[in-house]
Design an enzyme around this catalytic site. Structure first.
Site, PDB file in Angstrom:
ATOM      1  N   ARG A  94     -84.951  84.448  24.512  1.00 14.67           N
ATOM      2  CA  ARG A  94     -84.486  84.354  25.717  1.00 14.67           C
ATOM      3  C   ARG A  94     -84.852  85.590  26.676  1.00 14.67           C
ATOM      4  NH1 ARG A  94     -82.498  85.213  29.823  1.00 14.67           N
ATOM      5  NH2 ARG A  94     -80.679  84.706  31.020  1.00 14.67           N
ATOM      6  N   LYS A  95     -85.431  86.576  26.076  1.00 14.51           N
ATOM      7  CA  LYS A  95     -86.097  87.783  26.626  1.00 14.51           C
ATOM      8  C   LYS A  95     -84.844  88.116  27.604  1.00 14.51           C
ATOM      9  CE  LYS A  95     -90.977  86.269  26.410  1.00 14.51           C
ATOM     10  NZ  LYS A  95     -90.717  84.895  26.128  1.00 14.51           N
ATOM     11  N   PHE A  96     -83.822  88.882  27.277  1.00 16.51           N
ATOM     12  CA  PHE A  96     -82.866  89.386  28.032  1.00 16.51           C
ATOM     13  C   PHE A  96     -83.426  90.463  28.844  1.00 16.51           C
ATOM     14  CE2 PHE A  96     -80.359  87.638  24.436  1.00 16.51           C
ATOM     15  CZ  PHE A  96     -79.396  86.767  25.208  1.00 16.51           C
ATOM     16  N   GLY A 100     -76.511  95.992  31.083  1.00 16.67           N
ATOM     17  CA  GLY A 100     -75.699  96.058  29.747  1.00 16.67           C
ATOM     18  C   GLY A 100     -74.455  94.854  29.980  1.00 16.67           C
TER      19      GLY A 100
HETATM   20  P1  5BU Z   1     -98.082  78.908  23.043  1.00 16.47           P
HETATM   21  O1  5BU Z   1     -97.885  77.529  23.077  1.00 16.47           O
HETATM   22  O2  5BU Z   1     -98.638  79.217  21.428  1.00 16.47           O
HETATM   23  O3  5BU Z   1     -99.042  79.584  23.833  1.00 16.47           O
HETATM   24  O4  5BU Z   1     -96.641  79.331  23.162  1.00 16.47           O
HETATM   25  C1  5BU Z   1     -96.209  80.657  23.029  1.00 16.47           C
HETATM   26  C2  5BU Z   1     -94.789  80.817  23.060  1.00 16.47           C
HETATM   27  O5  5BU Z   1     -94.860  82.437  22.679  1.00 16.47           O
HETATM   28  C3  5BU Z   1     -94.080  80.434  24.211  1.00 16.47           C
HETATM   29  O6  5BU Z   1     -92.818  80.127  23.866  1.00 16.47           O
HETATM   30  C4  5BU Z   1     -94.061  81.888  25.004  1.00 16.47           C
HETATM   31  O7  5BU Z   1     -92.815  81.831  25.951  1.00 16.47           O
HETATM   32  C5  5BU Z   1     -93.983  83.037  23.903  1.00 16.47           C
HETATM   33  N1  5BU Z   1     -94.573  84.157  24.310  1.00 16.47           N
HETATM   34  C6  5BU Z   1     -95.939  84.526  24.745  1.00 16.47           C
HETATM   35  O8  5BU Z   1     -96.565  83.421  24.360  1.00 16.47           O
HETATM   36  N2  5BU Z   1     -96.400  85.583  24.680  1.00 16.47           N
HETATM   37  C7  5BU Z   1     -95.613  86.503  24.699  1.00 16.47           C
HETATM   38  O9  5BU Z   1     -95.873  87.991  24.836  1.00 16.47           O
HETATM   39  C8  5BU Z   1     -94.054  86.597  24.357  1.00 16.47           C
HETATM   40  C9  5BU Z   1     -93.836  85.192  24.146  1.00 16.47           C
HETATM   41 BR1  5BU Z   1     -93.088  87.975  24.151  1.00 16.47          BR
END
Ligand code: 5BU
Length: 275
Positions: A94-96, A100
């Site tokens: 969810r990346k809040f 707070g």
């Molecule tokens: P992919 O289909 O393997 O590219 O999906 C990557 C997932 O990881 C996707 O749900 C992104 O929201 C999540 N993600 C990302 O790609 N990079 C980041 O730095 C972070 C999360 Br934090």
């Protein structure tokens, strides 16, 4: 000096003071997998089908629950049952990122009731230390059912091109993780971070590293995503590799999950051997 862990998951499980992190390492050891599948599908049927089929090969299932077009309480209760059946943890990505008072309401209660079903959540520290404090504090609420089974990952770096989560931002991530280590399990980052701010490192510190952007066949996408292989991610310190499209978009997602599991496990074994 490399800061990545060379200890086996079993040892880390046995020694870890945080019960959820210990459980995560035990699952990895027991199922011989460090794969987190990023289940970025958009219907409940697809999500539950994926969870049931890939459950045996993964340690963690990562959701973006707000992208489901037909989310119901039934979706979440079935997902929880599948997590129990196959022994995996659920991570809501969810990346809040807010003050707070707001993140507490987004995490606990609300439309998504994230605290009731997600073992792991994550946050960005752009708002400052208060976001970590607020999320940690929520688990102490009288009506919070299972604080021992909840943990936070700090988003210390991102995989997308031009990410601003670098330098001081990443250092602060490590600082806050240390300060709230009862609730913070570790980081989402592209490499191990435990040698960041060495002066404040405590003996025996063991943060878990999740690395996204893992893909065996592509280098990236047209929207700035940048990929690396399981071998490269684990070599840089990932304890858990996160793969989305590389698995769920493959012609046979079960075969793909097995392949990521094998590659991720082989890289882990090499790391433990000291290579
Ligand atoms: P992919 O289909 O393997 O590219 O999906 C990557 C997932 O990881 C996707 O749900 C992104 O929201 C999540 N993600 C990302 O790609 N990079 C980041 O730095 C972070 C999360 Br934090």
């Amino acid at each position: 000096m490399s800061s990545k862990s060379h200890l086996p998951y079993a040892t880390r499980a046995a020694n870890h003071p945080n019960p959820l992190t210990a459980k995560l390492f035990s699952i990895a050891e027991e199922k011989k997998t460090n794969v987190t599948v990023s289940a970025d599908v958009t219907t409940s049927a697809e999500l539950l089908d994926l969870a049931d089929k890939l459950g045996p090969y993964i340690a963690v299932l990562k959701t973006h629950i707000d992208i489901l077009s037909d989310l119901t309480p039934q979706t979440l209760s079935t997902l929880q049952s599948l997590a129990q059946k196959h022994n995996f943890l659920i991570f809501e990505d969810r990346k809040f990122i807010d003050i707070g008072n707001t993140v507490q309401k987004q995490y606990h209660g609300g439309a998504l009731r994230i605290s009731e079903w997600a073992h792991i959540i994550n946050c960005a520290i752009l708002p400052g230390e208060g976001i970590v404090e607020a999320l940690a504090q929520t688990t102490q609420d009288a009506d919070f059912a299972n604080p021992q089974e909840r943990g936070l990952l700090i988003l210390a770096e991102m995989t997308s091109k031009g990410s601003l989560a670098t330098g001081t931002y990443t250092e602060r991530s490590v600082e806050y993780a240390r300060k709230y280590k009862g609730f913070v399990m570790g980081f989402v980052s592209t490499k191990a971070l435990s040698d960041t701010l060495p002066e404040s490192k405590e003996e025996g510190e063991d943060f878990v590293v999740f690395t996204t952007g893992v893909n065996l066949s592509d280098k990236g996408d047209k929207l700035g995503q940048q990929y690396q292989t399981p071998e490269s991610a684990v070599g840089r310190g990932a304890d858990f590799i996160i793969a989305g499209r590389g698995i769920y978009r493959a012609p046979d997602m079960v075969m793909a999950a097995k392949r990521y599991r094998e590659e991720g496990w082989r890289a882990y074994e090499e790391r433990v051997r000291g290579n």
